[in-house]
Design a protein around this motif. Structure first.
Motif, PDB file in Angstrom:
ATOM      1  N   LEU A 196       0.776  -3.836  -0.088  1.00 15.56           N
ATOM      2  CA  LEU A 196       2.017  -3.503   0.596  1.00 15.56           C
ATOM      3  C   LEU A 196       2.910  -2.616  -0.273  1.00 15.56           C
ATOM      4  N   ASN A 197       2.968  -2.926  -1.554  1.00 17.07           N
ATOM      5  CA  ASN A 197       3.774  -2.110  -2.466  1.00 17.07           C
ATOM      6  C   ASN A 197       3.240  -0.680  -2.543  1.00 17.07           C
ATOM      7  N   ARG A 198       1.928  -0.527  -2.611  1.00 16.48           N
ATOM      8  CA  ARG A 198       1.325   0.800  -2.659  1.00 16.48           C
ATOM      9  C   ARG A 198       1.530   1.568  -1.346  1.00 16.48           C
ATOM     10  N   ALA A 199       1.758   0.805  -0.259  1.00 16.04           N
ATOM     11  CA  ALA A 199       2.007   1.441   1.032  1.00 16.04           C
ATOM     12  C   ALA A 199       3.482   1.814   1.206  1.00 16.04           C
ATOM     13  N   GLY A 200       4.275   1.572   0.173  1.00 12.38           N
ATOM     14  CA  GLY A 200       5.678   1.971   0.216  1.00 12.38           C
ATOM     15  C   GLY A 200       6.634   0.885   0.682  1.00 12.38           C
ATOM     16  N   ARG A 201       6.163  -0.342   0.842  1.00 10.07           N
ATOM     17  CA  ARG A 201       7.040  -1.435   1.249  1.00 10.07           C
ATOM     18  C   ARG A 201       7.770  -2.024   0.039  1.00 10.07           C
ATOM     19  N   LYS A 202       8.983  -2.480   0.261  1.00  5.27           N
ATOM     20  CA  LYS A 202       9.659  -3.284  -0.733  1.00  5.27           C
ATOM     21  C   LYS A 202       9.081  -4.688  -0.655  1.00  5.27           C
ATOM     22  N   VAL A 203       8.624  -5.219  -1.785  1.00  4.80           N
ATOM     23  CA  VAL A 203       7.910  -6.494  -1.802  1.00  4.80           C
ATOM     24  C   VAL A 203       8.560  -7.449  -2.791  1.00  4.80           C
ATOM     25  N   TYR A 204       8.768  -8.671  -2.336  1.00  3.17           N
ATOM     26  CA  TYR A 204       9.153  -9.790  -3.203  1.00  3.17           C
ATOM     27  C   TYR A 204       7.942 -10.722  -3.264  1.00  3.17           C
ATOM     28  N   LEU A 205       7.534 -11.074  -4.477  1.00  2.00           N
ATOM     29  CA  LEU A 205       6.351 -11.913  -4.668  1.00  2.00           C
ATOM     30  C   LEU A 205       6.751 -13.208  -5.345  1.00  2.00           C
ATOM     31  N   SER A 206       6.546 -14.328  -4.638  1.00  2.00           N
ATOM     32  CA  SER A 206       6.876 -15.648  -5.165  1.00  2.00           C
ATOM     33  C   SER A 206       5.710 -16.162  -5.999  1.00  2.00           C
ATOM     34  N   VAL A 207       5.955 -16.365  -7.291  1.00  4.32           N
ATOM     35  CA  VAL A 207       4.899 -16.694  -8.255  1.00  4.32           C
ATOM     36  C   VAL A 207       5.038 -18.147  -8.707  1.00  4.32           C
ATOM     37  N   GLY A 208       4.032 -18.942  -8.395  1.00  3.47           N
ATOM     38  CA  GLY A 208       3.992 -20.314  -8.871  1.00  3.47           C
ATOM     39  C   GLY A 208       3.012 -20.454 -10.025  1.00  3.47           C
ATOM     40  N   PRO A 209       2.628 -21.676 -10.386  1.00  2.00           N
ATOM     41  CA  PRO A 209       1.633 -21.883 -11.446  1.00  2.00           C
ATOM     42  C   PRO A 209       0.318 -21.201 -11.082  1.00  2.00           C
TER      43      PRO A 209
END
Length: 445
Positions: A196-209
């Protein structure tokens, strides 16, 4: 009417087989191969097509997480791929179809299993399907771990948001305009967020363990390192690692996942998703800790690989750049704990939060109190029921293509052994019945 005649009347028009295998993905195909080699009569039922989940329940650009030389069965290579390439999802589905044709696997597609019940007063099971009833002495649940998409209860009831599980995601064009929050940073979440980021979208990624292995190190893929270091054969999950995902990808030829690098490329990292309220997503303040634990996992594998090379005197090129670290991005130094979704332009939430199993069609006696399989190395606590393709069925590698093949061999051997005991019982019963039958015949004369 005697028992044999009663049984014959009940089973008129009913298919009978020794072993019924439910599911024709990688687990079902592997199971069928081993049963065929051992001469065990069996039938494989698949509700859709062979390897259907690879075809229709994954995103368009998905490739295998392991290289072609590794992610395959022993009896067939990907002859059209470089051994170090990563097969596309369609190629993998075609592979399993071709593999099944090699030994003429008795697979019946378009048939769904609805219920399995143990017979009363005689061996085996009565299996209700969408195409009639099947009588089977044994049942192998080869449906794998990806059965019911799991979306946490915290998912907001917000009509303004498009929400979908990763199993429903296909490509960026599928989504409405706007930013995307991807919840979950295992293999699926990371690859979807990156696409999605490479497609030009603004992305928020929730990172857990998470665990974060190198894609390759010192000219060897990480799957090779896990093999020679004996890590694929670990039989129990480490305490505290039960719900830890693995961040690895074969996309675009395969690259090591580095969350700080993803942040440099424009993805905003946030911690574990905690809640949604009044249009605001809140996150745990654990992002830095989760990244640090992933880094520790990454470095530990590099250290183990270096020690293995030194111990065995291998001539593999050094790779000092593998230990290079990216600077901490702003989103890690000043983590976002609350995100107003409308203000951030977020219109879509993708839940890359895994799956739950659903074995409600099996006898309750084959499951534990939580509805999960009760088994030892795939052999159920309910005699005659088996499980295949589940995480940590016998070892860490059980859900990988090659791992499920080896687990299937163990289960097939167990079935063949049980058949021998059954044959002995049948033979002794015939011997016991023979004198009475002879006396009856003599009396009739």
């Amino acid at each position: 009417m005697n028992d044999l005649k009663q049984h014959a009347a009940r089973t008129a028009g009913i298919t009978e087989t020794d072993t019924l295998v439910v599911g024709a993905g990688q687990a079902g195909v592997a199971m069928s191969e081993h049963l065929s080699k051992l001469g065990v009569p069996h039938l494989v039922l698949e509700r859709k097509r062979i390897a259907e989940r690879w075809r229709s329940e994954r995103w368009d650009s998905l490739v295998a997480n392991g290289p072609a030389w590794h992610d395959r069965f022993p009896g067939l290579e990907f002859d059209d791929l470089d051994p170090d390439a990563f097969a596309s999802k369609e190629r993998i589905a075609d592979y399993f179809e071709a593999y099944a044709r090699q030994f003429n696997a008795p697979i019946r597609t378009g048939v769904e299993v609805l219920k399995v019940e143990r017979n009363v007063g005689r061996p085996g099971f009565r299996v209700e399907t969408s195409d009639g009833v099947i009588e089977a002495r044994r049942v192998v649940a080869a449906t794998g771990p990806f059965q019911r998409p799991l979306i946490p209860a915290i998912a907001p009831a917000d009509a303004r948001l498009t929400q979908l599980h990763s199993v429903e995601y296909r490509n960026p064009q599928q989504l409405p305009e706007g930013a995307v929050l991807v919840v979950g940073a295992g293999s699926s979440g990371v690859q979807i967020a990156d696409e999605l980021n490479r497609a030009g979208r603004k992305v928020y990624l929730s990172v857990g363990p998470h665990d974060r292995p190198p894609r390759s190190y010192r000219n060897r893929d990480f799957v090779w390192w896990l093999g020679v270091l004996g890590l694929w054969d670990m039989e129990t999950v480490q305490p505290g690692k039960e719900h830890v995902t693995i961040a690895v990808s074969g996309a675009r030829g395969g690259n090591t996942i580095d969350f700080r690098e993803l942040a440099q490329q424009g993805i905003t990292l946030v911690g574990l998703t905690k809640a949604f309220a009044d249009g605001v997503a809140s996150f745990q303040p654990d992002l830095a800790d989760n990244l640090a634990a992933g880094d520790e996992n990454y470095r530990s594998l590099l250290d183990a690989a270096d020690a293995y090379i030194a111990r065995n005197g291998l001539d593999l090129p050094e790779e000092p750049e593998a230990r290079r670290t990216f600077p901490e991005p702003e989103c890690v130094r000043q983590p976002i704990l609350d995100l107003d979704l409308a203000e951030a332009g977020v219109t879509t939430v993708i839940w890359a939060t895994g799956f739950a199993v659903d074995f409600g069609w099996l006898p309750e006696s084959a499951l534990d109190a939580c509805g999960k399989p009760s088994h030892q190395r795939g052999v159920s606590s309910e005699p005659g029921v088996y499980f295949l393709g589940l995480p940590w069925l016998s070892r860490r590698g059980s859900t990988f293509i090659w791992g499920v093949w080896h687990d299937a061999r163990h289960i097939a051997d167990h079935i063949a052994t049980q058949r021998k005991y059954g044959d002995y019982l049948d033979a002794t019963q015939r011997e016991a019945e023979a004198p009475a039958q002879n006396a009856t015949r003599q009396g009739a004369r």
